[in-house]
Scaffold this motif. Structure first.
Motif, PDB file in Angstrom:
ATOM      1  N   UNK A 190       0.841  -1.197   0.000  1.00 43.02           N
ATOM      2  CA  UNK A 190       0.000   0.000   0.000  1.00 43.02           C
ATOM      3  C   UNK A 190       0.878   1.249   0.000  1.00 43.02           C
ATOM      4  N   UNK A 191       0.949   1.883  -1.172  1.00 36.22           N
ATOM      5  CA  UNK A 191       1.725   3.117  -1.303  1.00 36.22           C
ATOM      6  C   UNK A 191       0.817   4.324  -1.459  1.00 36.22           C
ATOM      7  N   UNK A 192      -0.485   4.158  -1.142  1.00 37.94           N
ATOM      8  CA  UNK A 192      -1.391   5.313  -1.161  1.00 37.94           C
ATOM      9  C   UNK A 192      -1.269   6.027   0.185  1.00 37.94           C
ATOM     10  N   UNK A 193      -1.820   7.245   0.244  1.00 37.83           N
ATOM     11  CA  UNK A 193      -1.802   7.953   1.523  1.00 37.83           C
ATOM     12  C   UNK A 193      -3.126   7.741   2.262  1.00 37.83           C
ATOM     13  N   UNK A 194      -3.930   6.755   1.819  1.00 38.56           N
ATOM     14  CA  UNK A 194      -5.250   6.519   2.404  1.00 38.56           C
ATOM     15  C   UNK A 194      -5.177   6.250   3.911  1.00 38.56           C
ATOM     16  N   UNK A 195      -4.144   5.508   4.340  1.00 40.46           N
ATOM     17  CA  UNK A 195      -4.045   5.145   5.766  1.00 40.46           C
ATOM     18  C   UNK A 195      -3.966   6.369   6.668  1.00 40.46           C
ATOM     19  N   UNK A 211      -1.116 -17.396   1.120  1.00 37.09           N
ATOM     20  CA  UNK A 211       0.093 -16.947   1.833  1.00 37.09           C
ATOM     21  C   UNK A 211       0.582 -15.578   1.387  1.00 37.09           C
ATOM     22  N   UNK A 212      -0.347 -14.691   1.068  1.00 36.70           N
ATOM     23  CA  UNK A 212       0.064 -13.366   0.595  1.00 36.70           C
ATOM     24  C   UNK A 212       0.722 -12.572   1.725  1.00 36.70           C
ATOM     25  N   UNK A 213       1.530 -11.618   1.289  1.00 37.26           N
ATOM     26  CA  UNK A 213       2.201 -10.713   2.222  1.00 37.26           C
ATOM     27  C   UNK A 213       1.727  -9.304   1.894  1.00 37.26           C
ATOM     28  N   UNK A 214       1.248  -8.577   2.907  1.00 35.55           N
ATOM     29  CA  UNK A 214       0.717  -7.227   2.682  1.00 35.55           C
ATOM     30  C   UNK A 214       1.539  -6.223   3.478  1.00 35.55           C
ATOM     31  N   UNK A 215       1.977  -5.178   2.789  1.00 33.97           N
ATOM     32  CA  UNK A 215       2.871  -4.184   3.405  1.00 33.97           C
ATOM     33  C   UNK A 215       2.247  -2.809   3.285  1.00 33.97           C
ATOM     34  N   UNK A 216       2.168  -2.085   4.400  1.00 33.12           N
ATOM     35  CA  UNK A 216       1.700  -0.693   4.346  1.00 33.12           C
ATOM     36  C   UNK A 216       2.904   0.206   4.554  1.00 33.12           C
ATOM     37  N   UNK A 217       3.140   1.130   3.623  1.00 30.02           N
ATOM     38  CA  UNK A 217       4.292   2.022   3.744  1.00 30.02           C
ATOM     39  C   UNK A 217       4.110   3.027   4.884  1.00 30.02           C
ATOM     40  N   UNK A 218       2.892   3.143   5.401  1.00 34.18           N
ATOM     41  CA  UNK A 218       2.636   3.971   6.581  1.00 34.18           C
ATOM     42  C   UNK A 218       2.874   3.118   7.839  1.00 34.18           C
ATOM     43  N   UNK A 219       3.017   3.775   8.976  1.00 32.76           N
ATOM     44  CA  UNK A 219       3.113   3.030  10.233  1.00 32.76           C
ATOM     45  C   UNK A 219       2.476   3.852  11.344  1.00 32.76           C
ATOM     46  N   UNK A 220       2.204   3.214  12.426  1.00 34.07           N
ATOM     47  CA  UNK A 220       1.615   3.904  13.575  1.00 34.07           C
ATOM     48  C   UNK A 220       1.591   2.972  14.758  1.00 34.07           C
ATOM     49  N   UNK A 221       0.990   3.435  15.815  1.00 30.20           N
ATOM     50  CA  UNK A 221       0.912   2.640  17.043  1.00 30.20           C
ATOM     51  C   UNK A 221       0.106   1.369  16.802  1.00 30.20           C
ATOM     52  N   UNK A 244      11.291   2.893   7.300  1.00 32.41           N
ATOM     53  CA  UNK A 244      11.864   4.129   7.836  1.00 32.41           C
ATOM     54  C   UNK A 244      13.294   3.893   8.331  1.00 32.41           C
ATOM     55  N   UNK A 245      13.474   2.806   9.074  1.00 31.48           N
ATOM     56  CA  UNK A 245      14.800   2.524   9.639  1.00 31.48           C
ATOM     57  C   UNK A 245      15.779   2.136   8.525  1.00 31.48           C
ATOM     58  N   UNK A 246      15.303   1.351   7.555  1.00 36.76           N
ATOM     59  CA  UNK A 246      16.188   0.891   6.474  1.00 36.76           C
ATOM     60  C   UNK A 246      16.599   2.032   5.540  1.00 36.76           C
ATOM     61  N   UNK A 269      12.378   1.434  18.449  1.00 38.66           N
ATOM     62  CA  UNK A 269      11.363   2.344  17.914  1.00 38.66           C
ATOM     63  C   UNK A 269       9.973   1.740  18.074  1.00 38.66           C
ATOM     64  N   UNK A 270       9.876   0.445  17.815  1.00 38.69           N
ATOM     65  CA  UNK A 270       8.581  -0.242  17.944  1.00 38.69           C
ATOM     66  C   UNK A 270       8.106  -0.173  19.393  1.00 38.69           C
ATOM     67  N   UNK A 271       9.009  -0.413  20.313  1.00 42.20           N
ATOM     68  CA  UNK A 271       8.641  -0.363  21.739  1.00 42.20           C
ATOM     69  C   UNK A 271       8.220   1.064  22.100  1.00 42.20           C
TER      70      UNK A 271
END
Ligand code: ATR
Length: 276
Positions: A190-195, A211-221, A244-246, A269-271
């Protein structure tokens, strides 16, 4: 250590929320690099002047974030292939009067998917949602992994078509609207800004293959709406914190010639996010 530490910055507007200083400070401590890394708030109409002032002060390099990545691209005297393909720059290096521009967002995403999540892109069917700046920024590094096919789906189909044409020389890439997605995919990004608006692009559960893998380029709590939807339909999910870290690690490597260990920084960062 002796002498004055080398200075780096991240430039944006707003900038107070940026986690980059924390990330680079951790990388520097870990690798014994004598450097400092600070936030710089540039006026919306003063990006180029801000960069010139930082160069005058002897700053060695800057990350660039919203809304200046296109201006950084225009300002750079030299550009890497991946920055040219992205049409945007997130890493500037100031050396011998030259402003060199690079873009580490795409390789950051790829490294997070391939190395950290352990999901190969090579030979897989990949769906990229969105055709804005964020999506364009990651296309070349994804194509470099040689997916079996890459479909770019966007609300405004014309923008996806433009991108597909632009990247056609790099492999099997095509464009689609959301409603006309008939196939299923191994990897959905997901590279949209919808999130950001707690919104979900109008996708059907059938896009997630076995067995799909889904990735959101956004992150949050908390997991994004997209991640929750994907998980409900059987996909393994991951958010964009690792990207972000990579991308930061790649910039650090460009500037200092050393690759930091991203895992402990990601874990902290996750913690920290969880505690917010
Ligand atoms: P960014 O730099 O975050 O990519 P952008 O260039 O404005 O920002 O692009 C935003 C992307 O998210 C676009 O692909 C946009 O679709 P359109 O091109 O049709 O505008 C997409 N987007 C934003 N909100 C969306 C939503 N609620 N549903 C689906 N797509 C959305």
């Amino acid at each position: 250590m002796n002498g004055t530490p080398d200075r780096y910055t991240v430039i944006g507007n707003p900038i107070a929320h940026s986690k980059s200083p924390e990330i680079h400070a951790r990388f520097a401590a870990q690798t014994g690099q004598d450097m400092i890394y600070e936030r710089v708030l540039a006026p919306l109409d003063g990006f180029a002047q801000t960069v010139q002032e930082l160069i005058r002060q002897g700053v060695k390099g800057s990350n660039v974030t919203v809304p200046f990545k296109l201006e950084a691209y225009a300002l750079a005297n030299s550009l890497t292939e991946r920055a040219k393909a992205a049409g945007a720059v997130n890493t500037l290096t100031f050396e011998n009067g030259v402003i060199a521009g690079d873009n580490t967002d795409g390789i950051g995403l790829v490294n997070d998917i391939v190395r950290n999540a352990g999901v190969a892109i090579t030979g897989r069917r990949v769906l990229l949602l969105g055709a804005g700046g964020a999506a364009r920024g990651v296309l070349l590094p994804i194509m470099d992994q040689r997916p079996a096919e890459l479909v770019i789906a966007n609300r405004t189909v014309g923008k996806a078509e433009e991108l597909a044409m632009q990247f056609a020389a790099h492999g099997p890439v095509s464009a689609s609207g959301f409603g006309s997605l008939k196939k299923s995919f191994d990897i959905v990004i997901n590279g949209t800004s919808a999130s950001l608006a707690d919104d979900l692009p109008p996708i059907e559960p059938s896009i997630f293959g076995d067995n799909a893998f889904a990735y959101d380029m956004m992150y949050g709590k908390a997991p994004t709406v997209f991640m929750r939807f994907a998980q409900r339909h059987g996909a393994r999910v991951r958010d964009g914190l690792g990207m972000l870290v990579e991308q930061a690690a790649e910039s650090f490597c460009i500037w200092r010639g050393v690759r930091p260990d991203t895992a402990p920084v990601y874990a902290d960062l996750r913690a920290g996010l969880q505690a917010e």
